[in-house]
Motif scaffolding. Sequence first.
Motif, PDB file in Angstrom:
ATOM      1  N   SER A  40     -37.098  27.395 -75.648  1.00 57.03           N
ATOM      2  CA  SER A  40     -37.281  26.464 -74.379  1.00 57.03           C
ATOM      3  C   SER A  40     -36.151  26.521 -73.444  1.00 57.03           C
ATOM      4  O   SER A  40     -35.163  27.386 -73.913  1.00 57.03           O
ATOM      5  CB  SER A  40     -37.564  25.144 -75.009  1.00 57.03           C
ATOM      6  OG  SER A  40     -36.438  24.558 -75.543  1.00 57.03           O
ATOM      7  N   PHE A  41     -36.109  26.061 -72.340  1.00 53.81           N
ATOM      8  CA  PHE A  41     -35.075  26.358 -71.353  1.00 53.81           C
ATOM      9  C   PHE A  41     -34.586  25.157 -70.854  1.00 53.81           C
ATOM     10  O   PHE A  41     -35.490  24.025 -70.457  1.00 53.81           O
ATOM     11  CB  PHE A  41     -35.859  27.110 -70.309  1.00 53.81           C
ATOM     12  CG  PHE A  41     -36.072  28.562 -70.688  1.00 53.81           C
ATOM     13  CD1 PHE A  41     -35.176  29.459 -70.727  1.00 53.81           C
ATOM     14  CD2 PHE A  41     -37.242  28.781 -70.814  1.00 53.81           C
ATOM     15  CE1 PHE A  41     -35.624  30.833 -71.255  1.00 53.81           C
ATOM     16  CE2 PHE A  41     -37.658  30.116 -71.444  1.00 53.81           C
ATOM     17  CZ  PHE A  41     -36.785  31.089 -71.532  1.00 53.81           C
ATOM     18  N   ASN A  42     -33.271  24.917 -70.557  1.00 53.50           N
ATOM     19  CA  ASN A  42     -32.739  23.895 -69.771  1.00 53.50           C
ATOM     20  C   ASN A  42     -32.863  24.623 -68.127  1.00 53.50           C
ATOM     21  O   ASN A  42     -32.149  25.572 -68.101  1.00 53.50           O
ATOM     22  CB  ASN A  42     -31.363  23.547 -70.219  1.00 53.50           C
ATOM     23  CG  ASN A  42     -31.419  22.890 -71.357  1.00 53.50           C
ATOM     24  OD1 ASN A  42     -32.175  21.758 -71.327  1.00 53.50           O
ATOM     25  ND2 ASN A  42     -30.461  22.828 -72.254  1.00 53.50           N
ATOM     26  N   ILE A  43     -33.251  23.881 -67.428  1.00 46.65           N
ATOM     27  CA  ILE A  43     -33.465  24.372 -66.229  1.00 46.65           C
ATOM     28  C   ILE A  43     -32.276  23.536 -65.061  1.00 46.65           C
ATOM     29  O   ILE A  43     -32.707  22.329 -65.067  1.00 46.65           O
ATOM     30  CB  ILE A  43     -35.056  24.399 -65.627  1.00 46.65           C
ATOM     31  CG1 ILE A  43     -35.755  25.221 -66.592  1.00 46.65           C
ATOM     32  CG2 ILE A  43     -35.144  24.393 -64.044  1.00 46.65           C
ATOM     33  CD1 ILE A  43     -37.387  24.972 -65.974  1.00 46.65           C
ATOM     34  N   LEU A  44     -31.558  24.192 -64.623  1.00 48.11           N
ATOM     35  CA  LEU A  44     -30.647  23.578 -63.713  1.00 48.11           C
ATOM     36  C   LEU A  44     -30.710  23.804 -62.066  1.00 48.11           C
ATOM     37  O   LEU A  44     -30.738  25.118 -61.810  1.00 48.11           O
ATOM     38  CB  LEU A  44     -29.245  24.356 -64.422  1.00 48.11           C
ATOM     39  CG  LEU A  44     -28.920  24.138 -65.851  1.00 48.11           C
ATOM     40  CD1 LEU A  44     -27.764  25.010 -66.365  1.00 48.11           C
ATOM     41  CD2 LEU A  44     -29.045  22.615 -66.410  1.00 48.11           C
ATOM     42  N   GLN A  45     -30.669  22.887 -61.558  1.00 48.17           N
ATOM     43  CA  GLN A  45     -30.862  23.164 -60.083  1.00 48.17           C
ATOM     44  C   GLN A  45     -29.602  22.765 -59.211  1.00 48.17           C
ATOM     45  O   GLN A  45     -28.767  21.959 -59.854  1.00 48.17           O
ATOM     46  CB  GLN A  45     -32.225  22.403 -59.659  1.00 48.17           C
ATOM     47  CG  GLN A  45     -33.289  22.622 -60.499  1.00 48.17           C
ATOM     48  CD  GLN A  45     -34.771  22.184 -59.665  1.00 48.17           C
ATOM     49  OE1 GLN A  45     -34.639  21.979 -58.517  1.00 48.17           O
ATOM     50  NE2 GLN A  45     -35.714  22.177 -60.562  1.00 48.17           N
TER      51      GLN A  45
ATOM     52  N   VAL B 123     -42.442  25.114 -64.994  1.00 48.63           N
ATOM     53  CA  VAL B 123     -41.437  24.605 -66.085  1.00 48.63           C
ATOM     54  C   VAL B 123     -41.810  25.434 -67.365  1.00 48.63           C
ATOM     55  O   VAL B 123     -40.877  26.001 -67.955  1.00 48.63           O
ATOM     56  CB  VAL B 123     -41.631  23.094 -66.522  1.00 48.63           C
ATOM     57  CG1 VAL B 123     -40.652  22.728 -67.581  1.00 48.63           C
ATOM     58  CG2 VAL B 123     -41.316  22.542 -65.159  1.00 48.63           C
ATOM     59  N   GLN B 124     -42.889  25.659 -68.053  1.00 52.28           N
ATOM     60  CA  GLN B 124     -43.389  26.478 -68.924  1.00 52.28           C
ATOM     61  C   GLN B 124     -44.394  27.522 -68.899  1.00 52.28           C
ATOM     62  O   GLN B 124     -45.612  26.824 -68.998  1.00 52.28           O
ATOM     63  CB  GLN B 124     -43.401  25.375 -70.221  1.00 52.28           C
ATOM     64  CG  GLN B 124     -42.352  24.885 -70.901  1.00 52.28           C
ATOM     65  CD  GLN B 124     -42.692  23.537 -71.745  1.00 52.28           C
ATOM     66  OE1 GLN B 124     -43.272  22.881 -71.388  1.00 52.28           O
ATOM     67  NE2 GLN B 124     -41.700  23.456 -72.819  1.00 52.28           N
TER      68      GLN B 124
ATOM     69  N   ILE C  62     -23.344  22.391 -72.212  1.00 55.11           N
ATOM     70  CA  ILE C  62     -24.339  22.111 -73.276  1.00 55.11           C
ATOM     71  C   ILE C  62     -23.949  22.783 -74.531  1.00 55.11           C
ATOM     72  O   ILE C  62     -23.267  24.089 -74.603  1.00 55.11           O
ATOM     73  CB  ILE C  62     -25.850  22.975 -72.624  1.00 55.11           C
ATOM     74  CG1 ILE C  62     -26.347  22.427 -71.614  1.00 55.11           C
ATOM     75  CG2 ILE C  62     -26.871  22.903 -73.932  1.00 55.11           C
ATOM     76  CD1 ILE C  62     -27.306  23.540 -71.022  1.00 55.11           C
TER      77      ILE C  62
ATOM     78  N   TYR D 223     -33.577  28.168 -59.332  1.00 58.15           N
ATOM     79  CA  TYR D 223     -32.803  27.429 -60.326  1.00 58.15           C
ATOM     80  C   TYR D 223     -32.448  28.242 -61.479  1.00 58.15           C
ATOM     81  O   TYR D 223     -32.724  29.393 -61.669  1.00 58.15           O
ATOM     82  CB  TYR D 223     -33.771  26.387 -60.955  1.00 58.15           C
ATOM     83  CG  TYR D 223     -34.929  26.844 -61.575  1.00 58.15           C
ATOM     84  CD1 TYR D 223     -36.048  26.983 -60.907  1.00 58.15           C
ATOM     85  CD2 TYR D 223     -35.234  27.334 -62.888  1.00 58.15           C
ATOM     86  CE1 TYR D 223     -37.183  27.512 -61.361  1.00 58.15           C
ATOM     87  CE2 TYR D 223     -36.421  27.892 -63.283  1.00 58.15           C
ATOM     88  CZ  TYR D 223     -37.512  27.973 -62.555  1.00 58.15           C
ATOM     89  OH  TYR D 223     -38.637  28.709 -63.150  1.00 58.15           O
TER      90      TYR D 223
ATOM     91  N   LEU E 107     -32.699  27.903 -74.944  1.00 58.93           N
ATOM     92  CA  LEU E 107     -32.560  27.219 -76.469  1.00 58.93           C
ATOM     93  C   LEU E 107     -33.346  27.829 -77.422  1.00 58.93           C
ATOM     94  O   LEU E 107     -34.641  27.850 -77.241  1.00 58.93           O
ATOM     95  CB  LEU E 107     -32.850  25.731 -76.472  1.00 58.93           C
ATOM     96  CG  LEU E 107     -32.382  24.823 -75.445  1.00 58.93           C
ATOM     97  CD1 LEU E 107     -32.826  23.300 -75.307  1.00 58.93           C
ATOM     98  CD2 LEU E 107     -30.808  24.924 -75.496  1.00 58.93           C
TER      99      LEU E 107
END
Lengths: 482, 482
Positions: free
Chosen positions: B450-455, B249-250, B471, B43, B48
Amino acid sequence: MRQLEELIESIAARVNVNVRGAGMDVGPLLRRAVPEDSFSMYYAFYALTSHHPLYFRFEDSSLAGTYFLGKCDVAHSVLYKSDIRGDELKERGTEVDFEGIRIRLVDDEIIRIRNSFLVKTLVHNSSKDPESPEVFKILNTVALHYANIHGTNTEGCFLGPFSTVDLSMFHNCVVGDFSYVQAGDLSHETIGPGRVWIRVRGKFEFDYSFPEGVVEKYVSLDPEFRLQGEFVRFLSERKEDFVAIYSSVQPEPAAGVPQGSFVSPYAVVKGDCRVGENVLVAQRAHIEDSYLGTGANAQENCYILNSTYEGLNVTAHGGKVIHCTLGRKAFVGFNAFVRGREDARIGVGAESIVMPHTIIDAQEPIDIPPKSLVWGYVRRQADLERNRLDLDELAGSRDLALGGLRFSGHGRLFVEAFARRIEHILEENGAYYDGRPETRGHAQKTQNVSFNILQPFLEGGRRGMYPRVAISDGNTERFRLW
Amino acid sequence: MRQLEELIESIAARVNVNVRGAGMDVGPLLRRAVPEDSFSMYYAFYALTSHHPLYFRFEDSSLAGTYFLGKCDVAHSVLYKSDIRGDELKERGTEVDFEGIRIRLVDDEIIRIRNSFLVKTLVHNSSKDPESPEVFKILNTVALHYANIHGTNTEGCFLGPFSTVDLSMFHNCVVGDFSYVQAGDLSHETIGPGRVWIRVRGKFEFDYSFPEGVVEKYVSLDPEFRLQGEFVRFLSERKEDFVAIYSSVQPEPAAGVPQGSFVSPYAVVKGDCRVGENVLVAQRAHIEDSYLGTGANAQENCYILNSTYEGLNVTAHGGKVIHCTLGRKAFVGFNAFVRGREDARIGVGAESIVMPHTIIDAQEPIDIPPKSLVWGYVRRQADLERNRLDLDELAGSRDLALGGLRFSGHGRLFVEAFARRIEHILEENGAYYDGRPETRGHAQKTQNVSFNILQPFLEGGRRGMYPRVAISDGNTERFRLW
């Protein structure tokens, strides 16, 4: 948290304007509904599949823990651990029939959420608004813990915890705790707690209210606006089971699942579980030591423990089934709480219907005969005398009253409508999949799903808020020209 | 995979048009650079923070495993496990000095990537193009494994594995394996493998090429376009260490990190590690059994094993430091490979500079005196006689030749420029943070990220491709009016 606080105040004001007729102030409630830190602790996720339309926009919102599927457009809202499922959104060109008038959609249907505050709310589309079949609207609405908004446009509404609004349009309505309402187009109505009300104008009306004190025992808000009661205790005990799943980017799918079945990687599967063909276990479902036979489904927020499903069983959103055996095609409705015990199992006969928002909390073994309709509050076998009807008998009846239920109109129409709906649910979920594309349902279509995982700002004035995000595919508008 | 295959062919054609002068066809290389399944396995993530401008758009791309920070705009490109770091992007209104001419930015700077194919490439902005200071461009470019694009616009370029282009503008250039080039505005140049070339026109020029056979031993592509050599072996042995981190995720942040320091949750920290104040350990850094003293940093893709950093040390992108002791302010440049052994440690004296793309692969203990400049290929202490200069001595020299190095121009200007750059890096990374906001750097600013995780899509014709995503925050353009 400054921005988030302002957002909550602004939503409260907009909802209060709408529900002022009921003398409500949702402000204190919204301020305390979710612990402040929780807004920055969870992430939102948007599902990508090759079978669902892709279009997602939101801005000025907090989306902690919320799941999105299909076309969604969210602004100026707080969605906390909710499920916004657009997997039955209609496509452009689809013809829909509203009481004999056929309307063709001029655009793909989209879920639009504005100025709303949803906590752990399940939103499922399949909307029924003839005035705007392209937009499924949730505007200026508060829906509390474990409410279901199921195909119901809500504009200026307040939904209490564990309440359900179903296949309708609601304007400026207040729905009490644990009430289920599917009563067509409602405006400026206040529905008390614990009422199960199904009405198709000119055809039939099913109207039941729980005896005093029962709803409070199972769900209520304390003076500090904290949720309490049996339902909450039951859920709290199982909360931890979800932690590991939601910490992983791509949780491991459950093993031993037949090809036509789907167990969401975001479902909990504990102990000795087996699933048959064409089974759907949705995200946030919780299954433990249970067997789900061919074509059974476990929808979002449902819990199935120590139970056996013989096949083609529906557990609707939020249904809880504990120490039960469900005969073939036995149906458990929204938020029903069917709790047997090890020494007091509950048998639900084939093709029986446990009405939405029914509480069966067994004090002794209970056996529900096949083709029954059960509602209300049942604790012992003898209670069925006042809370059960034979479906065939009901189909032959008109206007009856039994154990708090008043039924008017044609039993036959009610029974037929219910049977159709169950078939629709089974079809939509892929229970009848035989390899042909036209028999595919959610169980088959949501395989190979991936997620865009969206996280909030962690510090400063935007803490708990999310950036503006738009996701689309090549078939919809391009963001920009080259 | 149909769309992805078409995209790769289309990028190959566009790059080939640009590098046709060098007689290259990148097609076969791109087709095999990444195993097909890997595109849908990883991913992308977008960081952010409350300290970096927020603006991210991409379309028609595959972004597997890629990390983004700051303003980025990506289209029609394949980015595989790359790092696109925009944390030094200039803001609207900033004045920049290009050789005495001051230019004010009329818009926030943005990274724009088009028709490009980057594999494990590190892109760091801080661009140097006076013609468009608002846009840092990577156009029609192929950059292979572990290349660095550092503040260099690349238009129509091919960068071999482990090559670096630094603070320049490149048009239609080919840069060979493991070459480092910081030579101003280049057009239609082909730079052979293993060359370290630093030039400031009219001031100085540093030009070194590795002896024949050395680069091939450490990195090369075999006839099947698979990467091989010592570097690759070293990395492969540590690949597994990243798996757990990127499944979460984190990921848990490392324990015992002082407040002014930052250890990215996406870094590997193994064994007995300690970090002092104001230390930065970036994502994809790998630290094992080492001590990083006050103000030290470990940048992306760097590896630090069994080593001691006395403080204010820089390990630039891709640097590898094994069994070493670095004196205060000792500097290790891009992709340098400084490998001691348990019985052959390497000491780098205080304020020494290990040039980018230096290989020190110790066969015996090696001790580099303080204030040294080291370059090229060093295996024994005696090699330093031909690969080391005293910095003070160099500062007093002009035009010299030593061990494959030709240096022309003013040594003083070179030494001063390097010292300034190291100070800049330390400041930018927050090494001198003392609590005042103006001393904050990356170590302080990337906390609470934090991260937006894009798949990607997992099946069908779009497998391995990503949806279109945008974004932004409220300070930039709104996607739409209400």
